[in-house]
Every structure is written in C-alpha cells, then in structure tokens.
Write a protein that holds these residues in place. Structure first.
Motif, PDB file in Angstrom:
ATOM      1  N   ASP A   1       1.309  -1.340   0.256  1.00  0.00           N
ATOM      2  CA  ASP A   1       0.030  -0.474  -0.254  1.00  0.00           C
ATOM      3  C   ASP A   1       1.075   1.301   0.214  1.00  0.00           C
ATOM      4  OD1 ASP A   1      -2.329  -1.467   0.519  1.00  0.00           O
ATOM      5  OD2 ASP A   1      -1.485  -1.512   2.297  1.00  0.00           O
ATOM      6  N   PHE A   2       1.606   1.225   0.678  1.00  0.00           N
ATOM      7  CA  PHE A   2       3.029   2.477   0.198  1.00  0.00           C
ATOM      8  C   PHE A   2       4.478   1.636   0.083  1.00  0.00           C
ATOM      9  CE2 PHE A   2       4.974   5.603   3.363  1.00  0.00           C
ATOM     10  CZ  PHE A   2       4.795   7.053   2.225  1.00  0.00           C
ATOM     11  N   THR A   3       4.603   2.218  -0.343  1.00  0.00           N
ATOM     12  CA  THR A   3       6.438   1.584   0.173  1.00  0.00           C
ATOM     13  C   THR A   3       7.740   2.929  -0.187  1.00  0.00           C
ATOM     14  OG1 THR A   3       5.783   0.739  -2.408  1.00  0.00           O
ATOM     15  CG2 THR A   3       8.754   0.459  -1.581  1.00  0.00           C
ATOM     16  N   VAL A   4       8.594   2.031   0.938  1.00  0.00           N
ATOM     17  CA  VAL A   4       9.922   2.785   1.758  1.00  0.00           C
ATOM     18  C   VAL A   4      10.754   2.501   0.799  1.00  0.00           C
ATOM     19  CG1 VAL A   4      10.755   5.010   3.169  1.00  0.00           C
ATOM     20  CG2 VAL A   4       8.514   4.316   3.690  1.00  0.00           C
ATOM     21  N   ASP A   5      11.821   3.624   0.548  1.00  0.00           N
ATOM     22  CA  ASP A   5      13.080   3.222  -0.104  1.00  0.00           C
ATOM     23  C   ASP A   5      14.091   3.493   1.729  1.00  0.00           C
ATOM     24  OD1 ASP A   5      16.268   2.626  -1.148  1.00  0.00           O
ATOM     25  OD2 ASP A   5      15.941   3.755  -2.393  1.00  0.00           O
ATOM     26  N   THR A   6      14.555   2.320   2.126  1.00  0.00           N
ATOM     27  CA  THR A   6      15.760   2.346   3.628  1.00  0.00           C
ATOM     28  C   THR A   6      16.687   2.900   3.061  1.00  0.00           C
ATOM     29  OG1 THR A   6      15.931   0.299   3.623  1.00  0.00           O
ATOM     30  CG2 THR A   6      13.456   1.130   4.619  1.00  0.00           C
ATOM     31  N   ALA A   7      17.818   2.632   1.880  1.00  0.00           N
ATOM     32  CA  ALA A   7      18.827   2.497   1.534  1.00  0.00           C
ATOM     33  C   ALA A   7      19.577   4.380   1.867  1.00  0.00           C
ATOM     34  CB  ALA A   7      19.517   2.068   0.324  1.00  0.00           C
ATOM     35  N   ALA A   8      18.026   5.186   1.485  1.00  0.00           N
ATOM     36  CA  ALA A   8      18.260   6.395   1.414  1.00  0.00           C
ATOM     37  C   ALA A   8      17.958   7.083   2.742  1.00  0.00           C
ATOM     38  CB  ALA A   8      17.031   7.044   0.296  1.00  0.00           C
ATOM     39  N   GLU A   9      17.598   6.830   3.668  1.00  0.00           N
ATOM     40  CA  GLU A   9      17.047   7.379   4.920  1.00  0.00           C
ATOM     41  C   GLU A   9      17.735   7.028   6.018  1.00  0.00           C
ATOM     42  OE1 GLU A   9      13.038  10.172   3.871  1.00  0.00           O
ATOM     43  OE2 GLU A   9      12.618   8.166   3.142  1.00  0.00           O
ATOM     44  N   PRO A  10      17.954   7.732   6.726  1.00  0.00           N
ATOM     45  CA  PRO A  10      17.926   6.436   7.766  1.00  0.00           C
ATOM     46  C   PRO A  10      16.523   6.019   8.838  1.00  0.00           C
ATOM     47  CG  PRO A  10      18.060   9.382   8.435  1.00  0.00           C
ATOM     48  CD  PRO A  10      18.162   8.594   7.075  1.00  0.00           C
ATOM     49  N   VAL A  11      16.496   5.313  10.182  1.00  0.00           N
ATOM     50  CA  VAL A  11      15.195   4.385  10.637  1.00  0.00           C
ATOM     51  C   VAL A  11      14.556   5.874  10.885  1.00  0.00           C
ATOM     52  CG1 VAL A  11      14.161   2.707  12.140  1.00  0.00           C
ATOM     53  CG2 VAL A  11      16.502   2.643  10.941  1.00  0.00           C
ATOM     54  N   ALA A  12      15.022   6.306  11.653  1.00  0.00           N
ATOM     55  CA  ALA A  12      14.479   7.446  12.697  1.00  0.00           C
ATOM     56  C   ALA A  12      13.184   7.905  11.119  1.00  0.00           C
ATOM     57  CB  ALA A  12      14.617   8.335  12.689  1.00  0.00           C
ATOM     58  N   ALA A  13      14.039   8.463   9.828  1.00  0.00           N
ATOM     59  CA  ALA A  13      13.747   8.846   8.704  1.00  0.00           C
ATOM     60  C   ALA A  13      11.600   8.369   8.330  1.00  0.00           C
ATOM     61  CB  ALA A  13      14.151   9.752   7.703  1.00  0.00           C
TER      62      ALA A  13
END
Length: 177
Positions: free
Chosen positions: A150-162
């Motif tokens: 439903d939603f996708t986030v690229d975790t390589a580009a941002e720190p966990v908090a972001a």
C-alpha cells in the motif's frame, strides 16, 4: 488487525522500523522471525537445517495468521513470507496497511555483512553464499512485494527515524482503515 504490516527482503530494516514505528504510534510490535525463534527455541537456520524449509514456512504461515487475526500493533514479517500464496492472501485481506521496505542489493549485502548474526541466524536461500544471492532473490521477490504494498519506502536512502516518520505521516494522512 495490525496498525501496519511491514514486508521486504532481509536486511532492509523491518525490525528497526517496526520498533520505532510502534513507539511513535504508542502500540506493540512483533518481529515474526524473532517470535518464531522464541517459540521453537532455535534460530531460523537451525529450524530449516533440522526440519526443512517447508516446516519453517508452515510455522511462519500459522504465526502470520495468528498475528493478522488479532494483533493490533506493528508486524514485521520475515523476508520470505510473500512466497506462499496463502500468506499473500492473508496479508491482502487482514494485513492492511502493508508497507514495503525496500533497499538495493548492494545496501542489503552491506547490512547483512555487517550483522554478526547473519551467518548463524539467516540461512542461505539458494546454493550460493547468502551475500552472493541477494540480487537474484531480491529480483525474484520484487513483484510479490510490489503486489501487496500500500506504501513503499526506500530504506537505503534515509535513516530509520526518517523512514519511521514517513510511514507515520502516511498512516496519519490515510486515516482509519
């Protein structure tokens, strides 16, 4: 039903994000792989070595159905949960919203190599070294993850908090399911 279900390949940050997101949302969270290891008293690598991958996937499917049926926190699934059609059906009907955490193969390899528990806890998925197989397995699973997300986030580009903040913002904007 969960407040959010996280899917994605091993090493993309599902555990870290689930913990942070649960804290931000004021709810509990569960890492399916950790919970299976706790219940069965062995690492996933040990379970697969002793009982076979099918037995591990059976236990994973049972736990997923249990969590999606009544757990109201954040669920971090195992990376291969999408391989079974029954799991995909459970995620599609009871796991919403589903958030796909993704990262490129180089980032995943780097994270797995840096994790001291990779060798003892994470079994190889092919006959290749677990670090060498990442690109091929990731490519094979990508359509399965994408089909549920439903939603996708690229975790390589941002720190966990972001990443956590992006997901929480999306959940808030989305409103109640």
């Amino acid at each position: 039903m969960p407040q959010a279900t996280l899917i994605g390949y091993r090493g993309v940050g599902k555990t870290s994000v689930a913990s942070g997101l649960a804290e931000m949302l004021g709810c509990g969270w569960c890492d399916c792989d950790v919970e299976l290891e706790r219940r069965l008293g062995r690492t996933i690598a040990q379970i697969i070595a002793a009982d076979g991958e099918a037995a591990f996937r059976d236990a994973e499917q049972e736990l997923l159905a249990e969590l999606l049926g009544g757990f109201e926190g954040v669920v971090a699934t195992g990376g291969g949960v999408v391989l079974r059609g029954a799991n995909r059906e459970q995620l599609a009907t009871h796991g919403r919203p589903v958030v796909w955490l993704q990262a490129d193969a180089a980032t995943v390899r780097q994270r797995l190599a840096a994790d001291p528990s990779t060798a003892s806890r994470r079994p190889g998925l092919t006959t290749a070294n677990p670090l060498d197989e990442v690109a091929d397995v990731l490519a094979a699973r990508q359509p399965l993850y994408a089909g549920l997300a439903d939603f996708t986030v690229d975790t390589a580009a941002e720190p966990v908090a972001a990443v956590v903040a992006r997901i929480a913002g999306w959940l808030a904007a989305r409103g109640p399911a």
